[in-house]
Design a protein around this motif. Structure first.
Motif, PDB file in Angstrom:
ATOM      1  N   ALA A  86      16.611   7.132   1.361  1.00 23.47           N
ATOM      2  CA  ALA A  86      16.523   6.104   2.404  1.00 23.47           C
ATOM      3  C   ALA A  86      17.665   6.168   3.406  1.00 23.47           C
ATOM      4  CB  ALA A  86      16.496   4.724   1.745  1.00 23.47           C
ATOM      5  N   VAL A 112      10.573   5.849   8.030  1.00 25.62           N
ATOM      6  CA  VAL A 112       9.966   5.176   6.874  1.00 25.62           C
ATOM      7  C   VAL A 112       9.075   6.138   6.091  1.00 25.62           C
ATOM      8  CG1 VAL A 112       8.357   3.369   6.170  1.00 25.62           C
ATOM      9  CG2 VAL A 112      10.091   2.877   7.901  1.00 25.62           C
ATOM     10  N   THR A 115      11.220   8.644   4.169  1.00 23.42           N
ATOM     11  CA  THR A 115      11.835   7.964   3.028  1.00 23.42           C
ATOM     12  C   THR A 115      10.830   7.771   1.892  1.00 23.42           C
ATOM     13  OG1 THR A 115      13.422   6.796   4.432  1.00 23.42           O
ATOM     14  CG2 THR A 115      12.960   5.830   2.268  1.00 23.42           C
ATOM     15  N   CYS A 116       9.663   7.278   2.225  1.00 27.99           N
ATOM     16  CA  CYS A 116       8.631   7.046   1.214  1.00 27.99           C
ATOM     17  C   CYS A 116       8.172   8.358   0.579  1.00 27.99           C
ATOM     18  CB  CYS A 116       7.429   6.330   1.835  1.00 27.99           C
ATOM     19  SG  CYS A 116       7.769   4.643   2.368  1.00 27.99           S
ATOM     20  N   THR A 120       8.600   9.144  -3.296  1.00 23.14           N
ATOM     21  CA  THR A 120       7.369   9.339  -4.072  1.00 23.14           C
ATOM     22  C   THR A 120       7.400  10.666  -4.826  1.00 23.14           C
ATOM     23  OG1 THR A 120       6.081   8.051  -2.483  1.00 23.14           O
ATOM     24  CG2 THR A 120       4.861   9.522  -3.940  1.00 23.14           C
ATOM     25  N   GLY A 269       3.730  12.992  -1.860  1.00 28.12           N
ATOM     26  CA  GLY A 269       5.056  12.779  -1.290  1.00 28.12           C
ATOM     27  C   GLY A 269       5.488  13.941  -0.412  1.00 28.12           C
TER      28      GLY A 269
END
Length: 300
Positions: A86, A112, A115-116, A120, A269
């Motif tokens: 993040a 975002v 980061t996700c 993931t 991811g």
């Protein structure tokens, strides 16, 4: 910081006793490297910016490094991954505060998604293996928070210096100025915390730990050369995205080379990260083309 060495009278648990000394050794070698490169490039060690101007990012860089090392003992692997994934978001927020930077909605959405995606992939990968035995403690959470906030401040303040002295300060001089200030902070911390006696005793009993410190210092100094150049040339946000993507590529290569199975979550991811990065590259190329066309039209 987590390797078990031979216990000593002052360090009975056999764990290296000082994260601050690790930071000090990194800064010490970085100063030597930066001095040699600055002298070779400019023929002088005189800096256009006063040394105190480097102090804010030197202090934040010291806190960031210390927090990263200290947190290793107290947090679980998934939480480490989440925080490191993040980083790009705090960097952008810090940019708005320090440099009054303006980011588009697309910039925030890309941050975002990246980061996700990394989170993931990492969490899916770790859940497929053995459970992590390290329990997250409040102190570890605080150290990770200090790490990510300080790291975001560091790159943005360095960018501020580059903008204030665009032609007078290069990446070698930045490396020298930051590390000169940082080593003063680390020496002060070592003295105040009285960690020097246990460190000296520990290294005397465990010379292998000294070798590990030297290796870490070499890799840190080498990494700083690329870090300062990238921040000067492309800015802190691009640098953070590069580092986050590098982490993603490293994990993918590790999975492939060691024959680990990829879960659906890991594949999803990875697709998020690489999709966001390639979309950003494409978007920036289109924006540059539009700017060039507008400039050409004005010249006519």
């Amino acid at each position: 910081m987590t390797t078990q060495f031979e216990p000593t009278p002052l360090v009975p648990d056999g764990i290296f006793p000082s994260a601050t000394f690790c930071v000090f050794s990194n800064r010490f070698l970085a100063i030597i490297v930066a001095t040699l490169l600055t002298l070779k490039t400019h023929g002088t060690m005189k800096l256009a910016a006063p040394l105190w101007y480097f102090s804010p990012c030197a202090l934040s860089n010291t806190i960031s490094s210390w927090g990263q090392y200290a947190a290793l003992k107290y947090v679980s692997f998934p939480l480490q991954v989440l925080f490191k994934s993040a980083k790009v978001i705090p960097v952008m927020l810090m940019g708005k505060v320090i440099n009054k930077a303006q980011y588009s909605v697309s910039d925030y959405l890309e941050a975002v998604v990246i980061t996700c995606g990394v989170a993931t992939f990492s969490l899916s990968k770790s859940s497929a293996g053995a459970a992590d035995q390290t329990e997250t403690e409040t102190f570890g959470f605080m150290m990770l928070t200090a790490y990510i906030c300080s790291d975001a401040f560091t790159s943005q303040w360095q960018d501020k210096i580059y903008k204030a002295y665009p032609k007078q300060i290069d990446s070698y001089q930045m490396m020298f100025g930051v590390n000169c200030s940082a080593i003063l902070f680390t020496i002060g911390a070592l003295v105040i915390s009285m960690e020097i006696p246990p460190v000296v005793e520990f290294l005397t009993y465990n010379p292998t730990a000294l070798l590990y410190n030297i290796i870490t210092a070499i890799t840190s100094a080498t990494g700083q050369l690329f870090i300062f150049y990238t921040i000067k040339s492309y800015g802190p946000v691009v640098f953070t995205i590069i580092m986050t993507t590098r982490q993603m590529i490293s994990m993918v290569l590790s999975t492939i080379l060691f024959g680990h199975a990829l879960t659906m979550g890991s594949c999803f991811g990875a697709a998020l990260v690489f999709g966001a990065v390639f979309y950003r590259i494409h978007r920036k190329r289109l924006e540059k083309r539009a700017r060039d066309q507008a400039a050409a039209a004005l010249e006519k």
